[in-house]
Design a protein around this motif. Structure first.
Motif, short mmCIF file in Angstrom:
data_model
loop_
_atom_site.label_atom_id
_atom_site.label_comp_id
_atom_site.label_asym_id
_atom_site.label_seq_id
_atom_site.Cartn_x
_atom_site.Cartn_y
_atom_site.Cartn_z
N SER A 1 4.24 -2.72 3.76
CA SER A 1 4.15 -3.91 3.23
C SER A 1 3.49 -4.79 3.82
O SER A 1 3.37 -5.04 4.93
N CYS A 2 2.07 -5.28 3.29
CA CYS A 2 0.99 -5.78 4.01
C CYS A 2 0.99 -7.38 4.10
O CYS A 2 1.01 -8.27 3.26
N LYS A 3 1.94 -7.95 5.03
CA LYS A 3 2.06 -9.29 5.32
C LYS A 3 0.86 -10.12 5.76
O LYS A 3 0.65 -11.01 5.10
N ASN A 4 0.31 -9.51 6.48
CA ASN A 4 -0.93 -10.24 7.24
C ASN A 4 -2.36 -9.96 6.44
O ASN A 4 -3.28 -10.42 6.62
N HIS A 5 -2.01 -8.92 5.70
CA HIS A 5 -3.40 -8.46 5.09
C HIS A 5 -3.05 -8.03 3.56
O HIS A 5 -2.51 -7.01 3.08
N ARG A 6 -3.59 -8.95 2.65
CA ARG A 6 -2.99 -8.88 1.18
C ARG A 6 -4.15 -7.92 0.66
O ARG A 6 -5.31 -8.05 0.53
N VAL A 7 -3.54 -6.56 0.35
CA VAL A 7 -4.25 -5.42 -0.01
C VAL A 7 -5.01 -5.63 -1.43
O VAL A 7 -4.23 -6.01 -2.39
N ASN A 8 -6.56 -5.55 -1.61
CA ASN A 8 -6.92 -5.27 -3.07
C ASN A 8 -7.44 -4.04 -3.50
O ASN A 8 -6.91 -3.43 -4.40
N LEU B 1 -10.44 8.24 3.37
CA LEU B 1 -11.64 8.49 4.23
C LEU B 1 -11.82 10.09 4.23
O LEU B 1 -11.49 10.55 5.25
N GLY B 2 -12.07 10.54 3.11
CA GLY B 2 -12.16 12.05 3.05
C GLY B 2 -11.15 12.95 3.41
O GLY B 2 -9.88 12.45 3.10
N SER B 3 -11.13 13.62 4.28
CA SER B 3 -10.14 14.55 4.85
C SER B 3 -9.87 14.11 6.12
O SER B 3 -9.08 15.22 6.97
N THR B 4 -10.10 12.77 6.56
CA THR B 4 -9.98 12.47 7.84
C THR B 4 -8.17 12.00 8.12
O THR B 4 -7.72 11.73 9.25
N LYS B 5 -7.52 12.19 7.02
CA LYS B 5 -6.00 11.52 7.18
C LYS B 5 -6.12 10.14 7.44
O LYS B 5 -5.11 9.78 7.86
N ARG B 6 -7.10 9.40 7.18
CA ARG B 6 -7.03 7.80 7.19
C ARG B 6 -7.35 7.24 6.11
O ARG B 6 -8.17 7.72 5.12
N LEU B 7 -7.07 5.93 5.81
CA LEU B 7 -7.30 5.39 4.66
C LEU B 7 -7.86 4.14 4.84
O LEU B 7 -7.83 3.44 6.13
N LEU B 8 -8.89 3.53 4.13
CA LEU B 8 -9.29 2.14 4.23
C LEU B 8 -8.95 1.22 3.26
O LEU B 8 -9.17 1.43 2.06
N THR B 9 -8.54 -0.14 3.54
CA THR B 9 -7.95 -0.98 2.48
C THR B 9 -8.97 -2.33 2.79
O THR B 9 -9.48 -2.63 3.88
N THR B 10 -9.10 -2.97 1.69
CA THR B 10 -9.97 -4.32 1.74
C THR B 10 -9.28 -5.17 1.26
O THR B 10 -8.31 -5.13 0.40
N GLY B 11 -9.21 -6.28 1.75
CA GLY B 11 -8.21 -7.61 1.29
C GLY B 11 -8.44 -8.77 1.86
O GLY B 11 -9.62 -8.95 2.29
N LEU C 1 0.84 -1.28 0.14
CA LEU C 1 0.00 -0.03 0.02
C LEU C 1 0.94 1.30 -0.01
O LEU C 1 1.72 1.02 0.64
N ARG C 2 0.86 1.97 -0.95
CA ARG C 2 1.79 3.36 -1.03
C ARG C 2 0.87 4.61 -0.89
O ARG C 2 -0.50 4.63 -1.39
#
Length: 325
Positions: free
Chosen positions: A148-155, A160-170, A133-134
């Motif tokens: 480097s997502c070892k436990n969570h293979r990102v898809n 999340l808007g301007s919350t300074k957060r990201l959400l990944t599914t994987g 994830l970059r």
């Protein structure tokens, strides 16, 4: 307009290979960008009143990728800036005012799976088949954060808007579907990881910054789960699930200014049901009138030259209150 479409209904059919992604221009309602296995990106102008005959002539044909092009994404605040991601592992930034690629992001070592912008388009998040994830500064191509997502293979990834957060599914190491929440300034560890279920289809995330709602839709199943995103722990509150027996292959979303505000509609999906050759609208209704804050509108905040020179500007907001009847 609902009902069966004529078998010879006109189509946009100028590509020489399968079309892999399409996106409507956020500022000009009748312009579509598409990309294809034929290595091109094309810009189409749909005439007033829709197509009367098959359209084979694009307004622009963009050549720059050496392999098929899997993703296109319009810049959220700047007019005529388009991003494309190819199987050559490159992201090209096109200035459509001149019809040329003006930047190349060359930090990926495998196929790019997903791209998402933050609210003002100053950051680009990507997921990649190299399991990373970059967060990238798009104009310089500099990688600001990498996980480097070892436990969570990102898809898939969504800002999340301007919350300074990201959400990944994987997918977890036990092959269960999961989601992870990240701080964009520190991708060393996810803030939280949550198992969803043991099904195998991709999870598509959709975020509505106006209501702080996250929708998760699984490819190949008929359910859409929704969550509220908060700024404090536990960050994610599960609300409900829309259930349907008809499996979805993909989903489109109506822009905010196209919603039926008088019916208290806050989000509308267009669900592709391949087995029936059907597109089904799904409206999310909240029986309250106070849920329509100012929302990004149809006017760009920047010109391509302004953005390319380093300017950032928040979206120009519009009110949806005129929709109350």
């Amino acid at each position: 307009q609902t009902g069966r479409i004529e078998p010879n209904y006109p189509k946009v059919c100028g590509h020489q290979g399968n079309v892999l992604d399409i996106k409507w221009n956020p500022f000009i309602e009748n312009i579509i960008a598409s990309c294809s296995e034929d290595t091109t990106v094309r810009i189409w102008e749909i005439p007033e009143g829709g197509l009367k005959r098959n359209m084979t002539e694009a307004v622009l044909e963009l050549y720059g990728h050496s392999r098929r092009v899997g993703l296109v994404e319009w810049h959220p605040t700047t007019n005529n800036i388009l991003f494309s991601a190819g199987y050559d592992y490159k992201v090209l930034i096109w200035n459509l005012d001149i019809g040329e690629p003006v930047k190349m992001i060359d930090c990926h070592t495998d196929v790019i799976l997903c791209m998402s912008f933050n609210t003002d388009g100053s950051l680009l998040a990507t997921t990649c088949k190299d399991k990373k994830l970059r967060v990238v500064e798009p104009r310089s191509g500099r990688v600001l954060q990498e996980a480097s997502c070892k436990n969570h293979r990102v898809n898939r990834v969504v800002f999340l808007g301007s919350t300074k957060r990201l959400l990944t599914t994987g997918v977890s190491r036990w092959n269960t579907r999961q989601i992870a929440l990240w701080d964009q300034e520190d991708l060393s560890m996810p803030l939280i990881e949550e198992e969803i279920d043991g099904l195998s289809g991709l999870l598509f995330p959709f975020y509505d910054a106006d209501t702080h709602m996250l929708y998760l839709a699984g490819k190949g199943d008929g359910n859409i789960r929704y969550y509220e995103i908060g700024s404090e722990k536990p960050y994610l509150s599960y609300l409900m699930e829309f259930r349907s027996p008809a499996p979805q292959k993909g989903l489109g979303v109506m822009p905010k200014h196209g919603l039926d505000v008088s019916a208290c509609e806050v989000f509308r999906f267009y669900k592709l049901i391949t087995l029936k050759g059907l597109i089904e609208p799904i409206s999310m209704i909240v029986p309250r009138r106070d849920i329509y804050p100012m929302t990004p509108g149809t006017e760009p905040a920047l010109t391509p030259d302004e953005w390319l020179s380093g300017m950032n500007r928040d979206p120009i907001l519009m009110s949806l209150k005129e929709g109350y009847k």
